[in-house]
Design a protein around this motif. Structure first.
Motif, PDB file in Angstrom:
ATOM      1  N   ARG A 135      40.387 -75.680  42.772  1.00 23.60           N
ATOM      2  CA  ARG A 135      39.352 -76.751  42.852  1.00 23.60           C
ATOM      3  C   ARG A 135      38.045 -76.647  44.314  1.00 23.60           C
ATOM      4  O   ARG A 135      38.336 -78.141  44.296  1.00 23.60           O
ATOM      5  CB  ARG A 135      40.101 -77.989  42.473  1.00 23.60           C
ATOM      6  CG  ARG A 135      41.306 -78.229  41.186  1.00 23.60           C
ATOM      7  CD  ARG A 135      41.466 -79.726  40.890  1.00 23.60           C
ATOM      8  NE  ARG A 135      42.251 -79.471  40.054  1.00 23.60           N
ATOM      9  CZ  ARG A 135      42.853 -80.144  39.052  1.00 23.60           C
ATOM     10  NH1 ARG A 135      42.188 -82.287  39.574  1.00 23.60           N
ATOM     11  NH2 ARG A 135      43.400 -80.556  38.323  1.00 23.60           N
ATOM     12  N   SER A 136      38.619 -75.631  44.897  1.00 21.44           N
ATOM     13  CA  SER A 136      37.964 -75.763  46.091  1.00 21.44           C
ATOM     14  C   SER A 136      36.639 -75.669  45.912  1.00 21.44           C
ATOM     15  O   SER A 136      36.468 -75.231  45.221  1.00 21.44           O
ATOM     16  CB  SER A 136      38.491 -75.075  46.763  1.00 21.44           C
ATOM     17  OG  SER A 136      37.288 -74.649  48.260  1.00 21.44           O
ATOM     18  N   PRO A 137      35.721 -76.480  46.638  1.00 25.55           N
ATOM     19  CA  PRO A 137      34.198 -76.534  46.547  1.00 25.55           C
ATOM     20  C   PRO A 137      33.331 -74.996  47.261  1.00 25.55           C
ATOM     21  O   PRO A 137      32.756 -74.512  46.533  1.00 25.55           O
ATOM     22  CB  PRO A 137      33.742 -77.483  47.121  1.00 25.55           C
ATOM     23  CG  PRO A 137      34.592 -77.744  47.672  1.00 25.55           C
ATOM     24  CD  PRO A 137      35.430 -77.980  47.892  1.00 25.55           C
ATOM     25  N   VAL A 138      34.522 -74.606  47.989  1.00 24.04           N
ATOM     26  CA  VAL A 138      34.174 -73.075  48.480  1.00 24.04           C
ATOM     27  C   VAL A 138      34.584 -71.992  47.749  1.00 24.04           C
ATOM     28  O   VAL A 138      35.176 -71.449  46.550  1.00 24.04           O
ATOM     29  CB  VAL A 138      35.375 -72.789  49.343  1.00 24.04           C
ATOM     30  CG1 VAL A 138      34.586 -71.678  50.145  1.00 24.04           C
ATOM     31  CG2 VAL A 138      34.890 -73.801  50.624  1.00 24.04           C
ATOM     32  N   LYS A 139      33.405 -70.992  47.350  1.00 21.84           N
ATOM     33  CA  LYS A 139      33.008 -70.462  45.936  1.00 21.84           C
ATOM     34  C   LYS A 139      33.278 -68.920  46.710  1.00 21.84           C
ATOM     35  O   LYS A 139      32.804 -67.763  45.655  1.00 21.84           O
ATOM     36  CB  LYS A 139      32.242 -70.497  44.897  1.00 21.84           C
ATOM     37  CG  LYS A 139      32.789 -71.854  43.808  1.00 21.84           C
ATOM     38  CD  LYS A 139      33.783 -72.044  43.292  1.00 21.84           C
ATOM     39  CE  LYS A 139      34.731 -73.643  42.672  1.00 21.84           C
ATOM     40  NZ  LYS A 139      35.968 -73.600  42.637  1.00 21.84           N
ATOM     41  N   SER A 140      32.348 -68.594  48.140  1.00 23.58           N
ATOM     42  CA  SER A 140      32.085 -67.711  47.946  1.00 23.58           C
ATOM     43  C   SER A 140      31.643 -67.458  50.243  1.00 23.58           C
ATOM     44  O   SER A 140      31.916 -68.698  50.756  1.00 23.58           O
ATOM     45  CB  SER A 140      30.009 -67.002  47.996  1.00 23.58           C
ATOM     46  OG  SER A 140      29.980 -68.409  48.646  1.00 23.58           O
ATOM     47  N   LEU A 141      31.509 -66.614  50.459  1.00 23.58           N
ATOM     48  CA  LEU A 141      31.470 -66.677  52.011  1.00 23.58           C
ATOM     49  C   LEU A 141      30.313 -67.691  53.118  1.00 23.58           C
ATOM     50  O   LEU A 141      30.666 -68.137  53.757  1.00 23.58           O
ATOM     51  CB  LEU A 141      31.607 -64.988  52.430  1.00 23.58           C
ATOM     52  CG  LEU A 141      32.576 -64.284  52.333  1.00 23.58           C
ATOM     53  CD1 LEU A 141      32.228 -62.605  52.532  1.00 23.58           C
ATOM     54  CD2 LEU A 141      34.177 -64.483  53.310  1.00 23.58           C
ATOM     55  N   SER A 142      29.823 -67.527  52.310  1.00 23.34           N
ATOM     56  CA  SER A 142      28.875 -68.907  52.610  1.00 23.34           C
ATOM     57  C   SER A 142      28.456 -70.039  52.506  1.00 23.34           C
ATOM     58  O   SER A 142      28.310 -71.497  53.403  1.00 23.34           O
ATOM     59  CB  SER A 142      27.077 -68.714  51.749  1.00 23.34           C
ATOM     60  OG  SER A 142      27.182 -66.715  51.237  1.00 23.34           O
ATOM     61  N   GLY A 143      30.057 -69.698  51.563  1.00 20.86           N
ATOM     62  CA  GLY A 143      30.228 -72.024  51.207  1.00 20.86           C
ATOM     63  C   GLY A 143      31.524 -72.219  52.429  1.00 20.86           C
ATOM     64  O   GLY A 143      31.966 -73.673  52.538  1.00 20.86           O
ATOM     65  N   ALA A 214      46.452 -69.751  44.105  1.00 26.29           N
ATOM     66  CA  ALA A 214      45.729 -69.825  45.199  1.00 26.29           C
ATOM     67  C   ALA A 214      44.377 -68.797  44.743  1.00 26.29           C
ATOM     68  O   ALA A 214      44.966 -68.017  43.309  1.00 26.29           O
ATOM     69  CB  ALA A 214      45.626 -69.679  46.566  1.00 26.29           C
ATOM     70  N   VAL A 215      43.209 -68.891  44.385  1.00 27.16           N
ATOM     71  CA  VAL A 215      42.494 -67.862  44.033  1.00 27.16           C
ATOM     72  C   VAL A 215      42.119 -66.881  45.180  1.00 27.16           C
ATOM     73  O   VAL A 215      41.250 -67.618  46.053  1.00 27.16           O
ATOM     74  CB  VAL A 215      41.092 -68.423  42.980  1.00 27.16           C
ATOM     75  CG1 VAL A 215      42.076 -68.946  41.748  1.00 27.16           C
ATOM     76  CG2 VAL A 215      40.773 -69.830  43.750  1.00 27.16           C
ATOM     77  N   SER A 216      41.546 -65.666  44.959  1.00 21.45           N
ATOM     78  CA  SER A 216      40.432 -65.072  45.465  1.00 21.45           C
ATOM     79  C   SER A 216      39.081 -65.184  45.583  1.00 21.45           C
ATOM     80  O   SER A 216      38.422 -65.715  44.945  1.00 21.45           O
ATOM     81  CB  SER A 216      40.698 -63.621  45.316  1.00 21.45           C
ATOM     82  OG  SER A 216      40.023 -63.080  46.846  1.00 21.45           O
ATOM     83  N   ILE A 217      38.590 -65.707  46.701  1.00 21.34           N
ATOM     84  CA  ILE A 217      36.418 -65.527  46.469  1.00 21.34           C
ATOM     85  C   ILE A 217      36.052 -64.708  47.615  1.00 21.34           C
ATOM     86  O   ILE A 217      34.163 -64.586  47.534  1.00 21.34           O
ATOM     87  CB  ILE A 217      36.109 -66.818  47.465  1.00 21.34           C
ATOM     88  CG1 ILE A 217      37.048 -67.075  49.122  1.00 21.34           C
ATOM     89  CG2 ILE A 217      36.620 -69.053  46.738  1.00 21.34           C
ATOM     90  CD1 ILE A 217      35.712 -68.064  49.797  1.00 21.34           C
ATOM     91  N   ALA A 218      37.103 -63.504  48.442  1.00 19.59           N
ATOM     92  CA  ALA A 218      36.240 -62.297  49.435  1.00 19.59           C
ATOM     93  C   ALA A 218      37.444 -61.989  49.211  1.00 19.59           C
ATOM     94  O   ALA A 218      38.457 -61.873  50.067  1.00 19.59           O
ATOM     95  CB  ALA A 218      35.556 -62.791  50.224  1.00 19.59           C
ATOM     96  N   ASP A 219      37.117 -60.030  49.416  1.00 24.54           N
ATOM     97  CA  ASP A 219      38.682 -59.189  49.649  1.00 24.54           C
ATOM     98  C   ASP A 219      37.867 -58.871  50.480  1.00 24.54           C
ATOM     99  O   ASP A 219      36.072 -58.434  50.907  1.00 24.54           O
ATOM    100  CB  ASP A 219      38.282 -57.962  48.209  1.00 24.54           C
ATOM    101  CG  ASP A 219      39.614 -57.225  48.234  1.00 24.54           C
ATOM    102  OD1 ASP A 219      39.241 -56.081  49.677  1.00 24.54           O
ATOM    103  OD2 ASP A 219      40.153 -57.705  47.895  1.00 24.54           O
TER     104      ASP A 219
END
Length: 324
Positions: A135-143, A214-219
Motif C-alpha cells: 500500500r506504499s505510495p512509492v511505486k518507483s525510484l522517482s517516488g 513486501a513488493v519490489s519497485i526496482a531491481d
C-alpha cells in the motif's frame, strides 16, 4: 585473471571437477590433507554474512573441502564489512567475506592495505533490490524523494548501488534519508513503517516478500550495477604475505565450493537452511547469482569507479594493489 567466456568456461570445468571429486577415493583426500605440513597456518577464522552470496564458502565447509586441504576453518557470523575490517586488523579474523566498498575505501584513503583472495559472488536479476509494502505510495525510484530507506550499513556497497540506481532516475542520494537496518530486521522494519523502503538482498529479500508481503519497485541488476561483483574474500596484505601457502590452500578449497554452488542448486539450498537459518521454502526461492573463481581486476574496478561517481571517493582509485 579469468574474465568473460574464458571465465565461464573455467567455472564449468571446475564444476565438473568438483562433481567428479565427490566420488574420489579417501587416498586422494588424504593426499590433499597431507599438504598441511607446508601450510604456515592451519586454523582460520573466516567472517561471513548470513547470505546466499556466501554459499561457496558454506559448501566448502559442509563438504569438507577445507579439511581436505589441511585447513580447520571456523565461520564467524559478521554484521557487516565495517566491523569485520576492524577484526581483520586486530587479528580476530584471518579472512572476511563481505562487500568490497568498505575495503576499497579504506585502502584508497590509506587507512589499511588489503588483498582480495577470491571473488565471492556476482549479482543477477532478482537477487537484490528495493522493496516497499503493497500500500506504499512509492511505486518507483522517482517516488523515493524525501523518503527513508533502510540499508544494511552506511558507507558500504549497498549505498554505492543505491546511489547509482537513484542517479539513473535523476534522484540524488542527498534527496533521501538512509538509515542502517540489519538485513534480518529489514522486513519487520518495513512492515512496521519505520522505513519507507529497504535496499535488501537474498535470502532476506525473499523472506520479506513471503513473510510480510513486501513488493519490489526496482531491481539492482540494471545499468551501471548490472552483473556487479557483490562480495569477495579479503585479508590484510600483511597476512597474505605471511601465509602464502595457506592462502593458496584456502583458495583451492573455496573454489571447489564455488564450482559446486554454480552447478548444484540442491547444494545451495542445503547450506542456506544450515548456515543462515532460513526456512526450506525461502531457500528454495532465493536467487543465488554466480560464483566466480579467481579475481577479475576489471570487475572490482567497477566498484571503485562507482564509489568515485557517488562521492564516496574524492578521486579515482586503481584497485590493482588489492589484487594478486
Amino acid at each position: 585473471m579469468v574474465t568473460g567466456l574464458t571465465r565461464r568456461g573455467v567455472l564449468a570445468a571446475a564444476g565438473f571437477a568438483v562433481l567428479a571429486a565427490a566420488g574420489c577415493s579417501s587416498a586422494t583426500a588424504e593426499g590433499q590433507a597431507g599438504r598441511s605440513g607446508s601450510l604456515e597456518k592451519t586454523s582460520l577464522q573466516v567472517g561471513a554474512l548470513k547470505s546466499v552470496t556466501a554459499a561457496g564458502l558454506y559448501i566448502a565447509q559442509q563438504r569438507g573441502f577445507f579439511k581436505a586441504h589441511g585447513l580447520d576453518v571456523t565461520i564467524v557470523t559478521t554484521s557487516g564489512s565495517g566491523p569485520a575490517m576492524a577484526d581483520l586488523l586486530n587479528g580476530r579474523l584471518d579472512v572476511n567475506f563481505g562487500n568490497y566498498a568498505t575495503f576499497v575505501e579504506a585502502q584508497a584513503k590509506g587507512v589499511a592495505k588489503f588483498k582480495i583472495l577470491d571473488e565471492g559472488n556476482d549479482a543477477t536479476k532478482g537477487q537484490q533490490g528495493l522493496l516497499v509494502m503493497p500500500r506504499s505510495p512509492v511505486k518507483s525510484l522517482s517516488g523515493l524523494r524525501g523518503k527513508t530507506i533502510g540499508v544494511n550499513a552506511l558507507q558500504n556497497q549497498a549505498q554505492v548501488m543505491l546511489s547509482s540506481m537513484l542517479a539513473s532516475r535523476r534522484v540524488p542520494v542527498s534527496a533521501v534519508k538512509l538509515v542502517a537496518v540489519p538485513f534480518p530486521d529489514m522486513g519487520t522494519a518495513l512492515a512496521a513503517g519505520r522505513v519507507d523502503a529497504v535496499w535488501i538482498a537474498d535470502p532476506f529479500l525473499t523472506e520479506a516478500k513471503l513473510r510480510h508481503g513486501a513488493v519490489s519497485i526496482a531491481d539492482s541488476n540494471q545499468g551501471a550495477t548490472r552483473d556487479l561483483p557483490i562480495s569477495g574474500y579479503v585479508a590484510t596484505a600483511a597476512w597474505a604475505v605471511k601465509y602464502p601457502n595457506t592462502v593458496a590452500a584456502f583458495v583451492r578449497a573455496l573454489n571447489q565450493g564455488q564450482a559446486l554452488a554454480n552447478t548444484s542448486r540442491p547444494a545451495i539450498e542445503q547450506v542456506m537452511t544450515k548456515y543462515t537459518g532460513v526456512s526450506a521454502e525461502v531457500a528454495s526461492r532465493v536467487t543465488a547469482g554466480s560464483f566466480p573463481s579467481g579475481v577479475s581486476k576489471s570487475q572490482v574496478q567497477r566498484i571503485s569507479d562507482l564509489m568515485h561517481a557517488c562521492g564516496m571517493l574524492s578521486r579515482p582509485y586503481d584497485v590493482s594493489p588489492m589484487i594478486g
